[in-house]
Design a protein around this motif. Structure first.
Motif, PDB file in Angstrom:
ATOM      1  N   LEU A  22       1.100  -1.869   0.119  1.00 45.14           N
ATOM      2  CA  LEU A  22      -0.050  -0.211  -0.326  1.00 45.14           C
ATOM      3  C   LEU A  22       1.081   1.234   0.021  1.00 45.14           C
ATOM      4  O   LEU A  22       0.762   2.257  -0.068  1.00 45.14           O
ATOM      5  CB  LEU A  22      -0.964   0.095   0.771  1.00 45.14           C
ATOM      6  N   VAL A  32      -6.501   0.349  -4.178  1.00 44.21           N
ATOM      7  CA  VAL A  32      -8.333  -0.158  -3.384  1.00 44.21           C
ATOM      8  C   VAL A  32      -7.937  -1.599  -4.069  1.00 44.21           C
ATOM      9  O   VAL A  32      -8.292  -2.891  -3.701  1.00 44.21           O
ATOM     10  CB  VAL A  32      -9.141   0.493  -3.925  1.00 44.21           C
ATOM     11  N   VAL A  35      -5.642  -3.986  -2.461  1.00 37.69           N
ATOM     12  CA  VAL A  35      -6.666  -3.642  -0.791  1.00 37.69           C
ATOM     13  C   VAL A  35      -7.823  -5.445  -1.098  1.00 37.69           C
ATOM     14  O   VAL A  35      -7.553  -6.217  -0.677  1.00 37.69           O
ATOM     15  CB  VAL A  35      -7.505  -2.951  -0.486  1.00 37.69           C
ATOM     16  N   ALA A 163      -6.396   0.151   5.185  1.00 39.51           N
ATOM     17  CA  ALA A 163      -6.702   0.570   4.016  1.00 39.51           C
ATOM     18  C   ALA A 163      -7.600   2.253   4.044  1.00 39.51           C
ATOM     19  O   ALA A 163      -7.407   2.569   3.090  1.00 39.51           O
ATOM     20  CB  ALA A 163      -8.080   0.068   2.680  1.00 39.51           C
TER      21      ALA A 163
END
Length: 234
Positions: A22, A32, A35, A163
């Motif tokens: 990330l 995303v 994620v 996230a």
């Protein structure tokens, strides 16, 4: 389900890799995507997706692992009802243990079960304790009833926290990059006006601003138009 020490070690390793990925993601889209892919690895789900709040306080689909999730999200966003919407508005985890017996959203439950999904877990993405800090929702889907245990919910919550921070940071970086880009464009456009009309910087900026207001166009777009065409918008 009881989490054993090897399970904890595996989860810790998974989240360590997630944090690195990330951090290295260049933008919101890549963030995303990372994620939802990690969700498939770390949790007992067949499909996963992320919906994010936009500035207009409307949910938009950001990432899905299957078009099936896209259909589910679009249905809930268009009707303004469903576990996704509830998780967004109430900032709480929403679980459907078995879609065939779900009675909170009867029509949606029938649609979901008809797609072969029996369990749903929607986890809010938030960076604080107020509604304004809600970023979006992480959705998890399984073909098995009662698929998500208490431990799964805890892991999903941790994933959602990672996230939330990553998406908020990526958005801030993109906003800053756009602001820098806009300043560069305006500067170039001002230079064109200063050379063409022999005006100073303040006057050149005032001209751009007036055209922006008169045409109801963003200052950045007025500058881009002038750079591309060497003309101000009509």
């Amino acid at each position: 389900m009881c989490v054993t020490e090897p399970d904890l070690a595996n989860s810790a390793d998974t989240f360590a890799r997630l944090a690195i990925e990330l951090h290295d993601a260049p933008g919101v889209e890549e963030t995303v995507d990372a994620v939802v892919q990690f969700a498939l690895q770390a949790l007992n789900c067949k499909y996963a997706g992320v919906a994010l709040y936009t500035r207009g306080s409307r949910a938009e689909i950001a990432a899905v692992t299957d078009s099936l999730v896209t259909n589910l999200y679009e249905s809930q966003i268009s009707t303004g009802a469903g576990p996704l919407i509830t998780a967004l508005r109430e900032r709480t985890i929403v679980a459907i243990r078995d879609t065939t017996t779900e009675d909170r959203w009867p029509e949606l439950g029938t649609t979901i079960s008809g797609l072969g999904i029996r369990s749903v877990l929607d986890v809010p993405l938030a960076t604080g304790d107020t509604p304004r800090t809600t970023v979006g929702v992480l959705g998890l889907y399984s073909e098995q009833p009662e698929a998500f245990s208490t431990d799964d919910e805890a892991i999903a919550h941790i994933l959602a926290q990672h996230a939330s921070v990553a998406v908020a940071s990526a958005r801030q970086e993109e906003t800053m990059a756009q602001a820098v880009d806009a300043r560069k464009l305006v500067g170039q456009a001002m230079g064109i006006l200063m050379e063409r009309f022999d005006v100073d910087g303040d006057r050149a900026f005032a001209i751009l601003k007036r055209y922006s207001q008169d045409t109801n166009t963003k200052l950045r777009d007025v500058a881009q138009h002038l750079i591309d065409t060497r003309r101000l918008p009509h």
